[in-house]
Structures are given as structure tokens and as C-alpha cells.
Design a protein around this motif. Sequence first.
Motif, PDB file in Angstrom:
ATOM      1  N   UNK A   1       0.836  -1.196   0.000  1.00 50.97           N
ATOM      2  CA  UNK A   1       0.000   0.000   0.000  1.00 50.97           C
ATOM      3  C   UNK A   1       0.874   1.250   0.000  1.00 50.97           C
ATOM      4  N   UNK A   2       0.724   2.074  -1.043  1.00 51.85           N
ATOM      5  CA  UNK A   2       1.587   3.240  -1.196  1.00 51.85           C
ATOM      6  C   UNK A   2       1.480   4.253  -0.079  1.00 51.85           C
ATOM      7  N   UNK A   3       0.266   4.510   0.396  1.00 50.20           N
ATOM      8  CA  UNK A   3       0.072   5.477   1.476  1.00 50.20           C
ATOM      9  C   UNK A   3       0.738   4.986   2.751  1.00 50.20           C
ATOM     10  N   UNK A   4       0.551   3.704   3.063  1.00 52.29           N
ATOM     11  CA  UNK A   4       1.174   3.126   4.256  1.00 52.29           C
ATOM     12  C   UNK A   4       2.692   3.110   4.146  1.00 52.29           C
ATOM     13  N   UNK A   5       3.194   2.874   2.940  1.00 54.16           N
ATOM     14  CA  UNK A   5       4.645   2.864   2.714  1.00 54.16           C
ATOM     15  C   UNK A   5       5.224   4.262   2.933  1.00 54.16           C
ATOM     16  N   UNK A   6       4.545   5.274   2.431  1.00 55.45           N
ATOM     17  CA  UNK A   6       5.016   6.644   2.652  1.00 55.45           C
ATOM     18  C   UNK A   6       4.946   7.028   4.123  1.00 55.45           C
ATOM     19  N   UNK A   7       3.882   6.599   4.796  1.00 54.56           N
ATOM     20  CA  UNK A   7       3.752   6.908   6.230  1.00 54.56           C
ATOM     21  C   UNK A   7       4.868   6.226   7.028  1.00 54.56           C
ATOM     22  N   UNK A   8       5.153   4.966   6.691  1.00 60.00           N
ATOM     23  CA  UNK A   8       6.226   4.234   7.389  1.00 60.00           C
ATOM     24  C   UNK A   8       7.569   4.922   7.174  1.00 60.00           C
ATOM     25  N   UNK A   9       7.762   5.477   5.991  1.00 63.17           N
ATOM     26  CA  UNK A   9       9.011   6.189   5.684  1.00 63.17           C
ATOM     27  C   UNK A   9       9.080   7.504   6.453  1.00 63.17           C
ATOM     28  N   UNK A  10       7.990   8.250   6.452  1.00 64.95           N
ATOM     29  CA  UNK A  10       7.960   9.527   7.166  1.00 64.95           C
ATOM     30  C   UNK A  10       8.154   9.328   8.663  1.00 64.95           C
TER      31      UNK A  10
END
Length: 286
Positions: free
Chosen positions: A74-83
Motif C-alpha cells: 500500500x503506497x500510502x502506508x509505505x510513505x507513512x512508514x518512511x515519514x
Amino acid sequence: MKKSAYWLIGIVVVVVLAGFGIHSISSSQASNKSHSSSILIGSEGSDIDIWQHIAKTDDAKKLGLKIKVKNIADGVQLNKATADGDVDVNAFQSWSYYLTYNQQNKANKLTALGTTYLEPMGIYSKKYKNVKDIPAGATIAIANNPSQAARGLILLQKAGLITLDKNFGYVGTLKDIKSNPKHFKFRQIDDTTGPRIINDVDAVLISNTVALEGHLHVLTDSIYHEKVDQSTKDNINILATSEKNKDNANYKKLVKLYHQKDIQKYIKDKYYGTKIEVNKPLSYLK
């Protein structure tokens, strides 16, 4: 004499504890140094395979990088995990996807490290061999996914088939078509079904990942496709990290690593030349 003995014992204890302290600090520094060269990359799809390959290369070893790859679909979750720092760097998103995420998450932004590739979207047709041959009133299938739909509309404009509003952005819609001189009809579809409905419409816009899964090659099977220029800069993929890590030297090395000649040869061979290398400064995207 007893007092002297106590003082001597006290001094010895302090010296020993200080020694342990120095050793502990030294070990901690060494551990941090080791950790700083170990990078967890979050990714999805074909980028998983690419970075798993890169992690094993001599190029990575020469740069002193230890790379681990984690699949987060999931792209949104991946970005959140990165942030949040749970993932160090991610490799999956286009420049426009990145901008959209940052607009919607202003308190927890990402920062771009560098460019990687463009996977061209294509216009496919089993009925016509040139976009100019598509007749008036034809039905063109386009993704119902907002970002993919906007990308498809920009491609149709680039092909000379429609004109979009001058303020059209990377989340524009069919309502933003300013001129449709051939009165095309648009059929919105799930973007994964493009190859399956290609015979049911006059033309269909298909992303490269979906095209490859449907045994279509964008450079040879499409009748028109994206090229690397300013009209497609929003679709160029990037590496991203949390804003607090924007100056991390090891993370920046990943961009150089990705563009090594032998790694690019591997990518070209594995994906039949459809992941077009883009080695541009970030200023090119702005």
C-alpha cells in the motif's frame, strides 16, 4: 591506614567504571556507525526485485551499503512508514504521487533523494496503427484511478487528440477537457483490466506495469507512448526518505548506486527496456 585503603579501593572502582563507560560509549558509536550504513528500503511490485538484486551487487559493497528490502504493497502506508522512520527509504512512487502525499501530510513530509526511471504509459489499439487513424466518435478506455486518469488525459493531449484546461494538474479529471474535436467517448475502467478489454474498445490507455502483466510491450505494441520530456516529468519515479533524513550521505548514495551501468543493464534486460532510466537532478522535476 584503613582510610587510605578505602580511598585506594574507591579510586580503583572509579577507574574501572570509567573504563567500562568508555568501552560502552565506544561500542555504542561503533554500533551507530554500523547501523548508519544499513538501509531498509520499502518497496512494492517490480521495484522489490530490482532492489533485492541491487542489495547483492558488488556496487553496493563498494559503497559500503548494507541494503534490506521490505515489501509494503500500500503506497500510502509505505510513505507513512518512511515519514515515521520505520522505513529508511522508499522506491515505488512517481514525482506527482510524492507531491500529492506531501500536500496531504504537511506535518510529516517526505523529501526526494533523486530520480530513477520512467515507465511509459501507452495508448493501445487492436483496430488502428496510428493515433491519427482513430475516428470521430471512437470509444477510448481510461483508468478510473484519479492519478492514472490524469496521466492518461495528458498523454491524449500530447498525442493531439484532445485539449485540456490550462490549469490541468496531476489530479485532473475528464471534466477538465477543454476541447474534444472528434467527440471521443470515454469509458472509465479499473486500470488493471486494460489488456483484457483491448478488443472491446477503439483504444485504451495502459500503464507499463499492467501492460507487461498482459504481455504487451509499450515500446513496440502501443500506437503512442510517453517519452522523457517536460510533459512527463510528473511521472518520473524517485527515491524518497523522511524530511529529517534529507542530508543522510548513505541514503544519497542509493541514487548513484541505482544508476551504475551494470545495474542498469540488469534492469534493461529484465524489463525489456520499458523502465527508461532518468538520471536527472531534482531541479528538472520542479
